[in-house]
Design a protein around this motif. Structure first.
Motif, PDB file in Angstrom:
ATOM      1  N   GLN A  25       0.732  -0.974   0.042  1.00 23.73           N
ATOM      2  CA  GLN A  25      -0.030   0.240  -0.058  1.00 23.73           C
ATOM      3  C   GLN A  25       0.868   1.285   0.064  1.00 23.73           C
ATOM      4  OE1 GLN A  25      -2.970  -0.145   2.950  1.00 23.73           O
ATOM      5  NE2 GLN A  25      -3.761   1.691   2.369  1.00 23.73           N
ATOM      6  N   ALA A  26       0.378   2.312  -0.661  1.00 21.83           N
ATOM      7  CA  ALA A  26       0.941   3.721  -0.609  1.00 21.83           C
ATOM      8  C   ALA A  26       0.844   4.571   0.378  1.00 21.83           C
ATOM      9  CB  ALA A  26       0.791   4.245  -1.976  1.00 21.83           C
ATOM     10  N   GLN A  27       1.671   5.346   0.661  1.00 28.67           N
ATOM     11  CA  GLN A  27       1.446   6.321   1.601  1.00 28.67           C
ATOM     12  C   GLN A  27       1.879   7.808   1.073  1.00 28.67           C
ATOM     13  OE1 GLN A  27       3.834   4.036   2.922  1.00 28.67           O
ATOM     14  NE2 GLN A  27       1.906   2.795   3.345  1.00 28.67           N
ATOM     15  N   VAL A  28       1.019   8.930   1.185  1.00 24.42           N
ATOM     16  CA  VAL A  28       1.580  10.230   1.029  1.00 24.42           C
ATOM     17  C   VAL A  28       1.475  11.185   2.177  1.00 24.42           C
ATOM     18  CG1 VAL A  28       0.404   9.714  -1.399  1.00 24.42           C
ATOM     19  CG2 VAL A  28      -1.114  10.738   0.229  1.00 24.42           C
ATOM     20  N   GLN A  29       2.210  11.942   2.068  1.00 22.29           N
ATOM     21  CA  GLN A  29       2.468  13.068   3.191  1.00 22.29           C
ATOM     22  C   GLN A  29       2.523  14.421   2.409  1.00 22.29           C
ATOM     23  OE1 GLN A  29       2.904  12.847   6.317  1.00 22.29           O
ATOM     24  NE2 GLN A  29       2.656  14.768   6.413  1.00 22.29           N
ATOM     25  N   GLN A  30       1.882  15.526   2.553  1.00 19.66           N
ATOM     26  CA  GLN A  30       1.536  16.789   2.020  1.00 19.66           C
ATOM     27  C   GLN A  30       2.405  17.656   2.925  1.00 19.66           C
ATOM     28  OE1 GLN A  30      -3.053  15.774   1.339  1.00 19.66           O
ATOM     29  NE2 GLN A  30      -2.387  18.037   1.191  1.00 19.66           N
ATOM     30  N   SER A  31       2.810  18.831   2.169  1.00 15.22           N
ATOM     31  CA  SER A  31       3.226  20.019   2.800  1.00 15.22           C
ATOM     32  C   SER A  31       3.156  21.184   1.820  1.00 15.22           C
ATOM     33  CB  SER A  31       4.699  19.755   2.946  1.00 15.22           C
ATOM     34  OG  SER A  31       5.560  19.468   1.706  1.00 15.22           O
ATOM     35  N   GLY A  32       3.407  22.181   2.411  1.00 12.31           N
ATOM     36  CA  GLY A  32       2.959  23.486   1.786  1.00 12.31           C
ATOM     37  C   GLY A  32       1.599  24.109   1.978  1.00 12.31           C
ATOM     38  N   GLY A  33       1.189  24.930   1.205  1.00 12.74           N
ATOM     39  CA  GLY A  33      -0.092  25.615   1.690  1.00 12.74           C
ATOM     40  C   GLY A  33       0.230  26.893   2.430  1.00 12.74           C
ATOM     41  N   GLY A  34      -0.834  27.324   2.931  1.00 15.99           N
ATOM     42  CA  GLY A  34      -0.900  28.756   3.706  1.00 15.99           C
ATOM     43  C   GLY A  34      -1.900  29.851   3.414  1.00 15.99           C
ATOM     44  N   SER A  35      -1.333  30.884   3.477  1.00 12.06           N
ATOM     45  CA  SER A  35      -2.184  32.132   3.276  1.00 12.06           C
ATOM     46  C   SER A  35      -1.546  33.075   1.868  1.00 12.06           C
ATOM     47  CB  SER A  35      -2.571  32.935   4.368  1.00 12.06           C
ATOM     48  OG  SER A  35      -3.456  34.060   3.924  1.00 12.06           O
ATOM     49  N   VAL A  36      -2.217  33.668   1.097  1.00  8.12           N
ATOM     50  CA  VAL A  36      -1.680  34.374  -0.136  1.00  8.12           C
ATOM     51  C   VAL A  36      -2.726  35.386  -0.414  1.00  8.12           C
ATOM     52  CG1 VAL A  36      -2.433  32.836  -1.873  1.00  8.12           C
ATOM     53  CG2 VAL A  36      -0.417  34.112  -2.342  1.00  8.12           C
ATOM     54  N   GLN A  37      -2.347  36.442  -0.835  1.00  7.41           N
ATOM     55  CA  GLN A  37      -3.257  37.328  -1.553  1.00  7.41           C
ATOM     56  C   GLN A  37      -3.688  36.951  -3.045  1.00  7.41           C
ATOM     57  OE1 GLN A  37      -1.309  41.474  -1.136  1.00  7.41           O
ATOM     58  NE2 GLN A  37      -2.376  41.744   0.655  1.00  7.41           N
ATOM     59  N   THR A  38      -4.858  37.385  -3.465  1.00 10.45           N
ATOM     60  CA  THR A  38      -5.338  37.290  -4.836  1.00 10.45           C
ATOM     61  C   THR A  38      -4.304  37.413  -5.731  1.00 10.45           C
ATOM     62  OG1 THR A  38      -7.573  37.746  -4.076  1.00 10.45           O
ATOM     63  CG2 THR A  38      -7.139  37.920  -6.379  1.00 10.45           C
ATOM     64  N   GLY A  39      -4.102  36.571  -6.632  1.00 14.26           N
ATOM     65  CA  GLY A  39      -3.160  36.938  -7.700  1.00 14.26           C
ATOM     66  C   GLY A  39      -1.564  36.398  -7.294  1.00 14.26           C
ATOM     67  N   GLY A  40      -1.641  35.739  -6.014  1.00 16.75           N
ATOM     68  CA  GLY A  40      -0.308  35.242  -5.651  1.00 16.75           C
ATOM     69  C   GLY A  40      -0.085  33.950  -5.936  1.00 16.75           C
ATOM     70  N   SER A  41       0.947  33.093  -5.597  1.00 19.80           N
ATOM     71  CA  SER A  41       1.447  31.810  -5.749  1.00 19.80           C
ATOM     72  C   SER A  41       1.678  31.073  -4.728  1.00 19.80           C
ATOM     73  CB  SER A  41       2.414  31.863  -6.893  1.00 19.80           C
ATOM     74  OG  SER A  41       2.186  32.428  -8.067  1.00 19.80           O
ATOM     75  N   LEU A  42       1.516  29.813  -4.811  1.00 23.25           N
ATOM     76  CA  LEU A  42       1.577  28.849  -3.640  1.00 23.25           C
ATOM     77  C   LEU A  42       2.091  27.556  -4.529  1.00 23.25           C
ATOM     78  CD1 LEU A  42      -0.966  29.220  -1.106  1.00 23.25           C
ATOM     79  CD2 LEU A  42       1.563  29.596  -0.669  1.00 23.25           C
ATOM     80  N   THR A  43       2.868  26.835  -3.817  1.00 23.86           N
ATOM     81  CA  THR A  43       3.345  25.423  -4.191  1.00 23.86           C
ATOM     82  C   THR A  43       3.141  24.469  -3.043  1.00 23.86           C
ATOM     83  OG1 THR A  43       5.089  26.397  -5.561  1.00 23.86           O
ATOM     84  CG2 THR A  43       4.921  23.946  -5.131  1.00 23.86           C
ATOM     85  N   LEU A  44       2.026  23.393  -3.530  1.00 25.04           N
ATOM     86  CA  LEU A  44       1.981  22.258  -2.429  1.00 25.04           C
ATOM     87  C   LEU A  44       2.761  20.930  -3.004  1.00 25.04           C
ATOM     88  CD1 LEU A  44      -1.874  22.191  -2.499  1.00 25.04           C
ATOM     89  CD2 LEU A  44      -0.180  23.608  -0.979  1.00 25.04           C
ATOM     90  N   SER A  45       3.251  20.439  -2.100  1.00 24.89           N
ATOM     91  CA  SER A  45       4.242  18.904  -2.241  1.00 24.89           C
ATOM     92  C   SER A  45       3.575  17.954  -1.759  1.00 24.89           C
ATOM     93  CB  SER A  45       5.491  19.463  -1.614  1.00 24.89           C
ATOM     94  OG  SER A  45       6.178  20.434  -2.114  1.00 24.89           O
ATOM     95  N   CYS A  46       3.646  16.786  -2.194  1.00 26.45           N
ATOM     96  CA  CYS A  46       3.070  15.583  -1.908  1.00 26.45           C
ATOM     97  C   CYS A  46       4.163  14.329  -2.071  1.00 26.45           C
ATOM     98  CB  CYS A  46       1.932  14.982  -2.603  1.00 26.45           C
ATOM     99  SG  CYS A  46       1.004  13.625  -2.210  1.00 26.45           S
TER     100      CYS A  46
END
Length: 124
Positions: free
Chosen positions: A1-22
């Protein structure tokens, strides 16, 4: 069986950028496709994007096409979701998921491995 662990996220203003990792581990046969889903407050969970781990093929929800990009680093066993030009309606809990079939299906019932979720908040 697989497992996944997420990271990243948060708060940003409209038009901004974020990167999530898994980061994925475990049985490789159980994670031939990996996807991102999101669930906004009071709404059902919806698909965002999916990637085939082997070929790198991708598919996106219409709502994020041209703004979000899903990618994979096979050396790190990690899938990324680069989110640009974020809008307030992008505020949601984002989930990483994996499935054993190598298809670009975006139906959440096909995914049997899920991350813990990470919050993304887009402020106006």
């Amino acid at each position: 069986q697989a497992q996944v662990q997420q990271s990243g996220g948060g708060s940003v203003q409209t038009g901004g950028s974020l990167t999530l990792s898994c980061a994925a581990s475990g049985d490789r046969q159980s994670r031939k496709s990996m996807a991102w889903f999101r669930q906004a407050p009071g709404k059902e969970r919806e698909a965002v994007a999916v990637i085939l781990i082997g070929s790198g093929g991708t598919r996106y929800a219409d709502s994020v096409k041209g703004r979000f990009s899903i990618s994979v680093d096979n050396a790190k066993n990690t899938v990324y979701l680069q989110m640009n030009s974020l809008l307030p309606e992008g505020t949601a809990m984002y989930y990483c998921a994996a499935k054993g079939s190598a298809t670009l299906c975006l139906m959440e019932t096909n995914y049997n491995t899920w991350g813990q979720g990470t919050q993304v908040t887009v402020t106006s």
